[in-house]
Scaffold this active site. Structure first.
Site, short mmCIF file in Angstrom:
data_model
loop_
_atom_site.label_atom_id
_atom_site.label_comp_id
_atom_site.label_asym_id
_atom_site.label_seq_id
_atom_site.Cartn_x
_atom_site.Cartn_y
_atom_site.Cartn_z
N SER A 210 0.93 -1.00 0.30
CA SER A 210 -0.27 0.02 -0.04
C SER A 210 0.95 1.20 0.15
CB SER A 210 -1.32 0.57 1.12
OG SER A 210 -2.06 1.04 1.10
N ASN A 211 0.58 2.32 0.41
CA ASN A 211 0.66 4.17 0.36
C ASN A 211 0.52 4.62 1.56
OD1 ASN A 211 -1.08 5.57 -1.33
ND2 ASN A 211 -0.78 4.03 -2.25
N TYR A 212 1.51 5.70 1.92
CA TYR A 212 0.69 6.71 2.83
C TYR A 212 0.22 7.49 2.49
CZ TYR A 212 5.12 5.40 5.42
OH TYR A 212 6.43 4.73 5.86
N SER A 213 -0.90 7.60 1.90
CA SER A 213 -1.91 8.29 1.25
C SER A 213 -2.79 8.20 2.43
CB SER A 213 -2.66 8.22 -0.27
OG SER A 213 -3.69 8.72 0.24
N ALA A 278 -4.81 7.45 -4.19
CA ALA A 278 -3.16 6.48 -4.46
C ALA A 278 -3.59 5.50 -4.70
CB ALA A 278 -2.00 6.89 -3.41
#
Ligand code: CTP
Length: 402
Positions: A210-213, A278
């Site tokens: 995943s990502n930090y969004s 994102a």
């Protein structure tokens, strides 16, 4: 913004009444319709003839005119889109604060259903006096607007607070007011689709990519659109930031594929789509049903490209639909963003630069550049995500009118 607006200008007895002539000129130049009301004391400072000539309308001073005509204060109060009392003397402020009604101007004030603006003008001692300040507070508590006084030279040549605001400042205040009122529900009936947050691509039941969004930008956009009357659907990935948005139809998804399915299903019915999510660009080729056991010193994970939701909507876009994407760039920012706009058939691209402090993932602030199809790039300052959402929606409204 003032074109066609009906403005009642009340002029009181103050040396600053000479500025009313300029104010009338500015309002007329902006194509507003201006009717001037004067208190009897005001006529000692400026002639009704001057203001009548500039406003191209008869100036009203008394209930009954010499020719036997009756000036109906109720009608005047209903006619106006805004009433501006400039200059507002200490005496008139005091009378209006307590509802005293002994001339046409004060009667119109009491009958007015429109917003009323006061631009006070007096000398420093009168201005600072507790009675004046209390009257202003009272007028404000009744929903009136007080235009800040100037701090420079008084009309009498003295220096100090209490000087009437410049006519330019007064017109700017009115413009701002009408603009804000107009913007309030300017997207009534429009259907808006927003994607927000990260996507989560499962590797096995306990691991993911995943990502930090945080989804904050998407939430701020959804709120702004809803506030302005739009019917909003937000398709959002699993966000840390959680908030129930009233009036926003929120669809929870996990993976890029689910987001793609939900967004494409809704897009046909949307007037505007803003893709702020994102989305993972790659997802594991295989999703293991059981937890992967460790095995040896290396492990290879094969990833496959996800569908580009934005690009796919760009291909489906029909005339009249507006599609907005985000670009997060670290180099050749504007060039890359422009290419993205072309490639994905967007109407606007919002560029976030990771080189800007306080912008991007996790922050409550953002710094954006908005690029339209004509290639115009508008750079905004670092602002709260709420203020940024407001700017983005304004830009969308602007291009939809172009
Ligand atoms: N986007 C999308 N679906 C994807 C990937 C991105 O809808 N699978 C959207 C994002 O919501 C955002 C924009 O595309 O509006 C962001 O594009 P970005 O990820 O910055 O660039 P890419 O097009 O993926 O190109 P690159 O990775 O080369 O920068």
């Amino acid at each position: 913004m003032l074109a066609g607006k009906k403005i009642l200008l009340g002029v009181c007895g103050s040396i600053a009444a000479y500025k009313s002539a300029h104010l009338v000129r500015l309002l007329v130049k902006a194509n507003a319709e201006v009717k001037v009301l004067m208190t009897p004391a005001a006529t000692e400072f400026i002639t009704p003839l001057t203001l009548a000539t500039l406003s191209k309308q008869e100036v009203l001073i008394d209930f009954a005119e010499d020719n036997g005509r009756w000036n109906n204060h109720v009608e005047l109060g209903l006619w106006a889109d805004a009433m501006v009392v400039a200059p507002a003397s200490a005496n008139t402020l005091a009378k209006l604060a307590s509802g005293i009604c002994d001339n046409l101007l004060s009667a119109v004030y009491l009958s007015a259903r429109c917003p009323v603006f006061f631009s006070p003008a007096m000398d420093l001692d009168m201005w600072k006096h507790g009675s004046t300040q209390a009257n202003l507070e009272r007028l404000k508590s009744y929903g009136n607007h007080i235009i800040p006084v100037g701090k420079g030279e008084l009309a009498s040549g003295l220096y100090g607070e209490g000087r009437m605001a410049e006519p330019e400042e007064i017109t700017a205040e009115l413009e701002q007011f009408f603009l804000a009122a107009e913007q309030e529900r300017d997207l009534e009936g429009k259907k808006v689709l927003i994607t927000a947050g990260p996507t989560v691509e499962m590797i096995d039941p306990v691991r993911f990519i995943s990502n930090y969004s945080t989804g904050k930008m998407g939430f701020a956009l959804a709120k702004e659109f809803a506030k302005r009357g739009a019917q909003v659907t937000m398709v959002k990935g699993p966000t840390v930031h959680q908030e129930v948005l009233e009036g926003v139809d929120t669809l929870e998804v996990t993976s890029a594929e689910e987001m793609y399915q939900a967004a494409t299903a809704r897009f046909g019915d949307s007037d505007i789509a803003v893709l702020a999510a994102a989305v993972a660009d790659y997802t594991p080729t295989e999703q293991h049903a059981q937890k992967i056991k460790k095995n040896g010193g290396h492990m290879q994970l094969e990833l496959v490209k996800t569908k580009d939701i934005l690009q796919s909507l760009g291909q489906k876009k029909t005339k009249g639909q507006i599609l907005v994407g985000f670009a997060l760039e670290t180099e050749n920012e504007e060039t890359n963003a422009r290419q993205k706009l072309e490639k994905k058939n967007l109407d606007l691209v919002v560029l976030n630069s990771l080189n800007d402090k306080g912008a991007g993932f996790g922050h409550d602030t953002n710094k954006i550049t908005v690029i339209d199809r004509k290639g115009n790039a508008k750079l905004f300052e670092l602002k709260s995500k709420t203020a940024v959402a407001h700017d983005i929606v304004n830009e969308i409204v602007r291009i939809s009118h172009a």
